[in-house]
Design a protein around this motif. Structure first.
Motif, PDB file in Angstrom:
ATOM      1  N   CYS A   1       4.441   7.720  -7.700  1.00  0.00           N
ATOM      2  CA  CYS A   1       4.164   5.645  -7.515  1.00  0.00           C
ATOM      3  C   CYS A   1       5.437   5.185  -6.739  1.00  0.00           C
ATOM      4  O   CYS A   1       5.992   4.477  -6.715  1.00  0.00           O
ATOM      5  CB  CYS A   1       3.295   5.772  -7.804  1.00  0.00           C
ATOM      6  SG  CYS A   1       2.932   5.581  -8.934  1.00  0.00           S
TER       7      CYS A   1
ATOM      8  N   THR B   1       0.818  -1.141  -0.123  1.00  0.00           N
ATOM      9  CA  THR B   1      -0.635  -0.131  -0.483  1.00  0.00           C
ATOM     10  C   THR B   1       0.966   1.431   0.041  1.00  0.00           C
ATOM     11  O   THR B   1       0.107   2.110  -0.194  1.00  0.00           O
ATOM     12  CB  THR B   1      -0.802  -0.057   1.376  1.00  0.00           C
ATOM     13  OG1 THR B   1      -0.304   0.011   2.466  1.00  0.00           O
ATOM     14  CG2 THR B   1      -1.827  -0.973   1.515  1.00  0.00           C
ATOM     15  N   LEU B   2       2.366   1.238  -0.339  1.00  0.00           N
ATOM     16  CA  LEU B   2       2.946   2.759   0.187  1.00  0.00           C
ATOM     17  C   LEU B   2       2.311   2.761  -1.563  1.00  0.00           C
ATOM     18  O   LEU B   2       2.756   4.522  -1.082  1.00  0.00           O
ATOM     19  CB  LEU B   2       4.554   1.932  -0.165  1.00  0.00           C
ATOM     20  CG  LEU B   2       4.776   1.524   1.194  1.00  0.00           C
ATOM     21  CD1 LEU B   2       6.976   0.914   0.993  1.00  0.00           C
ATOM     22  CD2 LEU B   2       4.921   2.492   2.259  1.00  0.00           C
TER      23      LEU B   2
ATOM     24  N   GLN C   1      -0.229   5.177  -1.002  1.00  0.00           N
ATOM     25  CA  GLN C   1      -0.135   6.366  -0.276  1.00  0.00           C
ATOM     26  C   GLN C   1       0.277   7.469  -0.900  1.00  0.00           C
ATOM     27  O   GLN C   1       0.083   9.231  -1.103  1.00  0.00           O
ATOM     28  CB  GLN C   1       0.600   6.647   1.112  1.00  0.00           C
ATOM     29  CG  GLN C   1      -0.303   6.008   2.073  1.00  0.00           C
ATOM     30  CD  GLN C   1       0.395   4.445   2.829  1.00  0.00           C
ATOM     31  OE1 GLN C   1       1.812   4.937   3.519  1.00  0.00           O
ATOM     32  NE2 GLN C   1       0.298   3.567   3.384  1.00  0.00           N
ATOM     33  N   ALA C   2       1.339   7.435  -2.027  1.00  0.00           N
ATOM     34  CA  ALA C   2       1.394   8.181  -2.330  1.00  0.00           C
ATOM     35  C   ALA C   2       0.597   9.139  -3.663  1.00  0.00           C
ATOM     36  O   ALA C   2       1.520   9.529  -3.557  1.00  0.00           O
ATOM     37  CB  ALA C   2       2.847   7.912  -3.354  1.00  0.00           C
TER      38      ALA C   2
ATOM     39  N   ASP D   1      -5.580   9.256  -6.464  1.00  0.00           N
ATOM     40  CA  ASP D   1      -5.819   8.535  -5.771  1.00  0.00           C
ATOM     41  C   ASP D   1      -6.525   7.765  -6.544  1.00  0.00           C
ATOM     42  O   ASP D   1      -7.373   6.757  -7.385  1.00  0.00           O
ATOM     43  CB  ASP D   1      -7.779   8.692  -4.984  1.00  0.00           C
ATOM     44  CG  ASP D   1      -7.443   8.763  -3.135  1.00  0.00           C
ATOM     45  OD1 ASP D   1      -6.495   8.772  -3.123  1.00  0.00           O
ATOM     46  OD2 ASP D   1      -8.148   9.480  -2.834  1.00  0.00           O
TER      47      ASP D   1
END
Lengths: 199, 184
Positions: free
Chosen positions: B149, B117-118, B121-122, B126
């Motif tokens: 990302c 999931t890193l 978050q970046a 979305d």
């Protein structure tokens, strides 16, 4: 209509409200914007201009409401709430019109306009107009004079505070303390105008 | 007593109507110049201009705090449009903010994705779908190709792929500024 007597009377009203009965320093009304927005000269000028506009307009509107609504129906006891209503509407309306017509002016005055609603000098002028039984034009001049006096004192005070910022003030007097002392001395100085005119 | 109520109600009503009418009559749509600048920016929200997104950059341009040449995804086209809108001289793209790149879209190599999931978050828009320990995937329509990302991915399973030209997204190429019209 206007003759020499009227002219002198208006001139006297202006002189009286600006200097002799200055709303901030002699009547002690509108002290919170006086302390609040006098840190910088530009904001002080902006606030002064916004107040001048609203004060003149609202004192005229208050006079009309008082003369043509409250007195005919014998509702003088509703004066305060009615005047607050009138002032709030005038402020809101002014904000909308200024926002639309002059974005530059709105940028200068923008944040100050809503603040004026709570400026007690505005309500004070409206109530004093009734108390002193001013006519339509007298009310307008009284309101305008009061706001010019307010602006004058605000700008003078802001200029002093800008210099106080860099002055060597003892630590315990720094900030608002020295500002209040300065305001007191200014008030004393303005008391010197008392007795210049009797209205 | 009744008179007082009626008078107060009528006055309040009249004032309400005046304000309501003037709210419509004197309506102002935000700060028009910020909206116009924002509309020209590519909305990648990539932050390469050093502002947190396109709208903050548009606000900064409108306030005169930022030059118009800090948007690599927009490239020369955006700079020219901004110069035109604001009536200033066009500038070269500031190399400190990055180079103008061809439009790309991120693709996750789903075999290697470990579901950390890193990258979610970046992602500023979305466009990445997934949950912890679940394989992630990219919503290609939402991806702006901002590259944000790539650095967080611990297994380097994200790749930037140039967008394939299809009939739906084909555009005329921009006129070459070095090319001059042949003399007749």
């Amino acid at each position: 209509m206007t003759n020499i007597n009227d002219m002198t009377e208006f001139a006297l009203i202006l002189l009286s409200t600006i200097l002799v009965n200055n709303f901030v320093l002699v009547k002690f009304l509108g002290l919170c914007p006086f302390m609040g927005v006098s840190r910088k000269l530009e904001t002080a000028i902006g606030m002064g201009m916004a107040t001048a506009f609203v004060l003149t307009l609202s004192s005229v509107c208050s006079y009309l409401v008082n003369e043509y609504l409250l007195i005919p129906f014998g509702l003088e006891y509703l004066r305060t709430i009615m005047f607050i209503l009138v002032i709030a509407v005038v402020v809101q309306f002014t904000e909308m019109v200024v926002h639309k017509t002059s974005p530059v002016l709105y940028n200068v005055l923008g944040i100050f306009l809503p603040l004026i609603t709570t400026n007690c000098a505005v309500l004070g002028v409206a109530l004093l107009n009734v108390q002193e039984q001013h006519g339509f034009l007298q009310s307008a001049f009284y309101g305008f004079g009061a706001s010019v006096g307010f602006t004058l004192v605000l700008v003078l005070f802001a200029a002093m505070r800008e210099r106080l910022e860099v002055a060597d003030v003892p630590v315990i007097f720094k900030g608002n303390a020295i500002a209040l002392i300065t305001a007191g001395i200014m008030s004393l100085a303005f008391m010197g105008f008392a007795g210049l005119i009797k209205l | 007593m009744i008179t007082a109520l009626i008078i107060l109600a009528i006055l309040a009503g009249v004032f309400g109507l005046i304000l309501g009418y003037s709210a419509i009559r004197f309506k102002v749509e935000g700060d028009p110049i910020v909206d116009q600048i924002d509309a020209l920016l590519p909305q990648t929200q990539c932050g390469q201009c050093t502002y947190p997104g396109c709208r903050p950059y548009a606000t900064a341009i409108a306030n005169g705090e930022a030059p118009i040449n800090q948007c690599p995804p927009g490239g020369e086209t955006t700079i020219l449009q901004l110069a035109d809108l604001l009536g200033v001289e066009p500038l070269e793209l500031n190399p400190e903010n990055g180079e103008e790149a061809i439009t790309t879209v991120a693709v996750i190599d789903e075999e290697n994705c470990i579901g950390c999931t890193l990258c979610i978050q970046a992602c500023p828009v979305d466009a990445i779908l997934g949950a912890a320990k679940q394989m992630h995937t990219i919503i290609a329509d939402e991806c702006t190709g901002c590259d944000l990302c790539l650095p967080p991915c611990p297994v380097d399973c994200i790749e930037m792929v140039p967008i394939k030209t299809e009939t739906t997204n084909w555009k005329w190429s921009l006129p070459d500024s070095t090319h001059t019209a042949p003399k007749a």
